[in-house]
Design a protein around this motif. Structure first.
Motif, short mmCIF file in Angstrom:
data_model
loop_
_atom_site.label_atom_id
_atom_site.label_comp_id
_atom_site.label_asym_id
_atom_site.label_seq_id
_atom_site.Cartn_x
_atom_site.Cartn_y
_atom_site.Cartn_z
N GLN A 39 -17.27 -1.37 6.90
CA GLN A 39 -17.91 -2.62 6.49
C GLN A 39 -16.95 -3.79 6.55
O GLN A 39 -17.36 -4.93 6.73
CB GLN A 39 -18.52 -2.47 5.11
N ALA A 40 -15.65 -3.51 6.38
CA ALA A 40 -14.63 -4.57 6.46
C ALA A 40 -14.21 -4.83 7.91
O ALA A 40 -13.38 -5.69 8.17
CB ALA A 40 -13.41 -4.18 5.63
N GLY A 41 -14.77 -4.06 8.84
CA GLY A 41 -14.51 -4.31 10.25
C GLY A 41 -13.36 -3.52 10.85
O GLY A 41 -12.90 -3.85 11.94
N VAL A 42 -12.89 -2.50 10.16
CA VAL A 42 -11.82 -1.66 10.72
C VAL A 42 -12.26 -0.20 10.66
O VAL A 42 -13.07 0.19 9.83
CB VAL A 42 -10.47 -1.82 9.98
N ALA A 43 -11.70 0.59 11.55
CA ALA A 43 -11.96 2.03 11.53
C ALA A 43 -11.22 2.63 10.34
O ALA A 43 -10.17 2.12 9.92
CB ALA A 43 -11.47 2.66 12.83
N PRO A 44 -11.73 3.71 9.77
CA PRO A 44 -11.06 4.34 8.62
C PRO A 44 -9.59 4.66 8.87
O PRO A 44 -8.75 4.42 8.00
CB PRO A 44 -11.89 5.61 8.39
N GLN A 45 -9.27 5.18 10.05
CA GLN A 45 -7.87 5.50 10.35
C GLN A 45 -7.02 4.23 10.43
O GLN A 45 -5.84 4.24 10.09
CB GLN A 45 -7.75 6.29 11.66
N GLN A 46 -7.61 3.13 10.88
CA GLN A 46 -6.87 1.87 10.92
C GLN A 46 -6.55 1.40 9.50
O GLN A 46 -5.44 0.93 9.24
CB GLN A 46 -7.67 0.80 11.67
N TYR A 47 -7.50 1.54 8.60
CA TYR A 47 -7.24 1.20 7.20
C TYR A 47 -6.08 2.05 6.66
O TYR A 47 -5.18 1.53 6.00
CB TYR A 47 -8.50 1.39 6.35
N LEU A 48 -6.10 3.33 6.94
CA LEU A 48 -5.03 4.21 6.46
C LEU A 48 -3.68 3.80 7.04
O LEU A 48 -2.67 3.85 6.34
CB LEU A 48 -5.35 5.66 6.79
N LEU A 49 -3.66 3.39 8.29
CA LEU A 49 -2.40 2.93 8.88
C LEU A 49 -1.91 1.66 8.19
O LEU A 49 -0.72 1.54 7.86
CB LEU A 49 -2.55 2.71 10.38
N LEU A 50 -2.81 0.72 7.94
CA LEU A 50 -2.43 -0.51 7.23
C LEU A 50 -1.88 -0.17 5.84
O LEU A 50 -0.87 -0.73 5.41
CB LEU A 50 -3.63 -1.45 7.10
N LEU A 51 -2.54 0.75 5.16
CA LEU A 51 -2.10 1.16 3.83
C LEU A 51 -0.70 1.79 3.88
O LEU A 51 0.16 1.48 3.05
CB LEU A 51 -3.11 2.14 3.23
N GLN A 52 -0.46 2.65 4.85
CA GLN A 52 0.86 3.28 4.97
C GLN A 52 1.92 2.24 5.28
O GLN A 52 3.03 2.30 4.73
CB GLN A 52 0.85 4.38 6.03
N LEU A 53 1.60 1.29 6.14
CA LEU A 53 2.58 0.22 6.44
C LEU A 53 2.98 -0.52 5.17
O LEU A 53 4.16 -0.74 4.93
CB LEU A 53 1.99 -0.78 7.44
N LYS A 54 2.00 -0.91 4.40
CA LYS A 54 2.28 -1.65 3.16
C LYS A 54 3.03 -0.76 2.17
O LYS A 54 3.96 -1.19 1.51
CB LYS A 54 0.97 -2.15 2.54
N GLY A 55 2.63 0.49 2.08
CA GLY A 55 3.26 1.43 1.16
C GLY A 55 4.69 1.78 1.54
O GLY A 55 5.48 2.17 0.69
N LEU A 56 5.02 1.64 2.81
CA LEU A 56 6.38 1.94 3.28
C LEU A 56 7.32 0.75 3.15
O LEU A 56 8.41 0.78 3.68
CB LEU A 56 6.34 2.38 4.76
#
Length: 153
Positions: A39-56
Motif C-alpha cells: 500500500q505504501a508503494g514498495v514490495a515487501p522485500q524492498q521494505y525489509l531492505l530499507l529497514l535493514q539499511l536503517k538498522g545497520l
C-alpha cells in the motif's frame, strides 16, 4: 547464508498447538506488514531492505551484509537494490576501504517510506505483541499449551 546449527534433541512431548500458535502470530504480523508495504508503494522485500539499511546505521551496508540480513542470495539482493536505486530510495557508492566493494545507503525517499511503515509496525506490535510474547514464553519455558480460542481476523 549461514548454515543451520544442529540442535540437541529435546525430551518430552512437543507442544504442537503452541508452536502452531507462534507460527500463526508471526505470519499474521508479517502478512500485515507485506500488505502495508504494498500500500505504501514498495514490495515487501524492498521494505525489509530499507529497514535493514536503517538498522545497520554505523555498519557498512554491503550487498553481502544485506543478503545475510535478509537471508537472500547475493543476486536477489542486487536486484532489490537495483529496483530501489531506480526509485531513488537507496544509492550505491564505492567502499572507500575496498574499491571493489559497493556500499548501499538510504536516501530521503526511502527514509520517508520506511518511517511511515516502521511507525505502523510498532503500533501493531504494541497491540498484537503481548499474545505473541505469551506464546513464545510458553514454548521457552515448556509450560504446555494454553487452549484458548484462536483470535479471528
Amino acid at each position: 547464508m549461514a548454515r543451520a546449527r544442529r540442535l540437541p534433541a529435546l525430551r518430552g512431548k512437543v507442544d504442537y498447538w503452541t508452536l502452531a500458535q507462534l507460527r500463526y502470530y508471526i505470519r499474521r504480523f508479517l502478512r500485515t506488514r507485506e500488505i502495508a508495504a504494498q500500500q505504501a508503494g514498495v514490495a515487501p522485500q524492498q521494505y525489509l531492505l530499507l529497514l535493514q539499511l536503517k538498522g545497520l546505521a554505523g555498519t557498512p551496508a554491503t550487498i553481502g551484509t544485506l543478503a545475510e540480513r535478509l537471508q537472500l542470495r547475493h543476486h536477489s539482493t542486487v536486484g532489490l537494490v537495483d529496483r530501489l536505486v531506480r526509485r531513488s530510495m537507496v544509492a550505491r557508492r564505492r567502499d572507500p576501504r575496498d574499491r571493489r566493494g559497493v556500499l548501499v545507503e538510504l536516501r530521503p525517499a526511502g527514509e520517508r517510506v520506511l518511517e511511515r511503515l516502521a511507525r505502523h509496525s510498532l503500533q501493531e506490535l504494541r497491540s498484537e505483541g503481548p499474545e505473541l510474547l505469551s506464546v513464545l514464553r510458553r514454548l521457552i519455558r515448556g509450560t504446555g499449551p494454553s487452549r484458548r480460542a484462536t483470535p479471528q481476523r
